[in-house]
Design an enzyme around this catalytic site. Structure first.
Site, PDB file in Angstrom:
ATOM      1  N   GLY A  10      70.423 -27.338  41.978  1.00 55.18           N
ATOM      2  CA  GLY A  10      69.211 -28.075  41.687  1.00 55.18           C
ATOM      3  C   GLY A  10      69.276 -29.585  41.138  1.00 55.18           C
ATOM      4  NE  ARG A  71      69.089 -24.298  44.662  1.00 54.78           N
ATOM      5  CZ  ARG A  71      69.184 -24.564  43.370  1.00 54.78           C
ATOM      6  NH1 ARG A  71      70.417 -24.249  42.793  1.00 54.78           N
ATOM      7  NH2 ARG A  71      68.111 -24.825  42.763  1.00 54.78           N
ATOM      8  CG  ASP A 102      75.190 -20.619  37.107  1.00 58.68           C
ATOM      9  OD1 ASP A 102      74.372 -21.334  37.616  1.00 58.68           O
ATOM     10  OD2 ASP A 102      74.941 -19.027  37.359  1.00 58.68           O
ATOM     11  CB  THR A 124      71.073 -26.505  34.677  1.00 59.85           C
ATOM     12  OG1 THR A 124      69.961 -25.415  34.899  1.00 59.85           O
ATOM     13  CG2 THR A 124      71.699 -25.738  33.388  1.00 59.85           C
ATOM     14  CG  ASP A 126      67.507 -23.038  35.080  1.00 62.00           C
ATOM     15  OD1 ASP A 126      66.440 -23.408  35.311  1.00 62.00           O
ATOM     16  OD2 ASP A 126      68.244 -22.726  36.159  1.00 62.00           O
ATOM     17  CG  ASP A 128      71.209 -20.911  33.135  1.00 56.53           C
ATOM     18  OD1 ASP A 128      71.648 -22.143  33.267  1.00 56.53           O
ATOM     19  OD2 ASP A 128      70.488 -20.192  33.856  1.00 56.53           O
ATOM     20  NE  ARG A 170      68.327 -19.760  39.994  1.00 52.85           N
ATOM     21  CZ  ARG A 170      69.291 -20.595  40.644  1.00 52.85           C
ATOM     22  NH1 ARG A 170      70.393 -20.862  40.317  1.00 52.85           N
ATOM     23  NH2 ARG A 170      69.055 -20.935  41.895  1.00 52.85           N
TER      24      ARG A 170
HETATM   25  O1  F6P Z   1      68.192 -23.797  38.702  1.00 53.45           O
HETATM   26  C1  F6P Z   1      67.214 -24.769  38.483  1.00 53.45           C
HETATM   27  C2  F6P Z   1      65.844 -24.366  39.277  1.00 53.45           C
HETATM   28  O2  F6P Z   1      64.749 -25.349  38.939  1.00 53.45           O
HETATM   29  C3  F6P Z   1      65.550 -22.915  38.536  1.00 53.45           C
HETATM   30  O3  F6P Z   1      64.798 -23.117  37.470  1.00 53.45           O
HETATM   31  C4  F6P Z   1      64.886 -22.517  39.823  1.00 53.45           C
HETATM   32  O4  F6P Z   1      64.679 -21.046  39.948  1.00 53.45           O
HETATM   33  C5  F6P Z   1      65.453 -22.827  40.982  1.00 53.45           C
HETATM   34  O5  F6P Z   1      66.098 -24.082  40.422  1.00 53.45           O
HETATM   35  C6  F6P Z   1      64.596 -23.426  42.361  1.00 53.45           C
HETATM   36  O6  F6P Z   1      65.481 -23.797  43.130  1.00 53.45           O
HETATM   37  P1  F6P Z   1      65.168 -24.546  44.525  1.00 53.45           P
HETATM   38  O7  F6P Z   1      64.910 -26.094  44.038  1.00 53.45           O
HETATM   39  O8  F6P Z   1      66.105 -24.395  45.448  1.00 53.45           O
HETATM   40  O9  F6P Z   1      63.747 -24.254  45.001  1.00 53.45           O
END
Ligand code: F6P
Length: 338
Positions: A10, A71, A102, A124, A126, A128, A170
């Site tokens: 992301g 991704r 990660d 990130t 997140d 995390d 997440r």
């Molecule tokens: O990992 C970053 C994040 O923003 C998470 O918080 C969330 O669950 C996910 O990516 C959303 O992914 P996408 O942008 O693929 O919808």
């Protein structure tokens, strides 16, 4: 040297400052920098562009990533790793800097074990990742979420309502915790703690009686009594936004309490926009360090912030286990749930 750089997973604010840090530092060594586009899809399909001073000169305050992202998991693609190794050789890339969370760093670590000279840079929203105190992207995202909570407070107060704000993060509750504490929420729900909706409503009744409104922050990864299956990405992660956690929590409050309740999701709004100064500084610092690590041959490691110093930390430490909200942080949160 000829160095490759990519951004995967992301997007988040701070990626462009990190790319800028890489290119500016590479100039000190007279290196050539090749940008791979769209994360791991770049080296898989030879999507390249050359990066010079001009291409990064003005990106310090840009959100997102000028290298695009995806991704893509090369280990989920037939002969993915072999193709990457072959393409890097073909392009004469001597070292690769992978900027990501990660998943991206997990791929970097596997490629390192297959002989690729990889250095990681953690990112990130997140926050995390293990092996680093903070990841860039988090500070900006939380600032946006706190701003959203402040705005919701105006409406909640004016209409005498309870409003639930759903935030990303997440599997970890860092975004929810920081938003809740820094934004002054009355209750916070995190993936790290099984929710007790009766206790939450009892508490909200008290807050509502005192102030005439209440605010709840809920992390998208919070455990629900019934969880429907949802789509997964190439790394096997559920698309959490589709679970409707905020809406579910609002429906529980409506059912248990006779108070008008609404929910709001800020979704990807919390991932865009200009990076905060903290994220810019962290981004450039780890970008610069990554190039230094290439020159000191510290491969299989990432440039991370540990005790406010930028250090080389083994990638295995970062990708083995997610860094979840710990008990001392939960204790701090509880101080403010009065
Ligand atoms: O990992 C970053 C994040 O923003 C998470 O918080 C969330 O669950 C996910 O990516 C959303 O992914 P996408 O942008 O693929 O919808």
């Amino acid at each position: 040297m000829k160095i490759g750089v990519l951004t995967g997973g992301g997007d988040c604010p701070g990626l462009n400052p990190a790319i800028r840090g890489v290119v500016y530092r590479a100039l000190d060594y007279n290196d050539e920098v090749i940008g791979f586009e769209e994360g791991w899809k770049g080296p898989l399909e030879c999507l390249t562009r050359s990066l010079d001073l001009k291409s990064v000169d003005e990106i310090i305050n840009y959100g997102g990533t000028i290298l695009f992202t995806s991704r893509t998991n090369p280990f989920a693609v037939e002969n993915g790793a072999e193709r990457i190794i072959e393409n890097l050789k073909k392009l004469g890339i001597e070292a690769l800097i992978a900027i990501g969370g990660d998943d991206t760093l997990g791929v970097a670590s596997k490629l390192y074990k297959l002989g690729v000279n990889v250095v990681g840079v953690p990112k990130t929203m997140d926050n995390d990742l293990s092996g680093t105190d903070y990841t860039f992207g988090f500070d900006t995202s939380v600032s946006i979420a706190v701003d959203a909570l402040n705005r919701l407070r105006d409406t909640a107060r004016s209409h005498r309502r309870i409003i639930v704000l759903e935030v990303m993060g997440r599997h970890a509750g860092w975004v929810a915790l920081f938003t809740g504490v820094a934004g002054g929420a009355d209750w916070v729900l995190l993936p790290e703690e099984k929710p007790d909706f009766d206790v939450m409503c009892e508490h909200l009744r008290k807050s509502f009686k005192r102030k005439g409104y209440a605010l709840v922050v809920v992390s998208e990864g919070t455990e629900l009594p019934v969880d429907s299956d949802s789509e997964v990405d190439q790394f096997g992660h559920k698309l959490l936004q589709k679970r409707g956690v905020g809406e579910f929590v609002a429906s529980i409050i409506k059912e248990k309490m006779d108070i008008p309740t609404r929910s709001a999701i800020i979704g990807h709004i919390q991932r865009g926009g200009s990076p905060t100064i903290f994220d810019r500084m962290l981004g450039v610092r780890v970008g610069v360090k990554a190039v230094d690590m290439v020159h000191s041959a510290e491969f299989g490691k990432m440039a991370a912030i540990v005790n406010n110093k930028i250090d080389a930390v083994p990638l295995d430490q970062a990708v083995g286990k997610l860094r979840m909200v710990s008990n001392d942080w939960l204790k701090l949160l509880k101080v403010f749930l009065k």
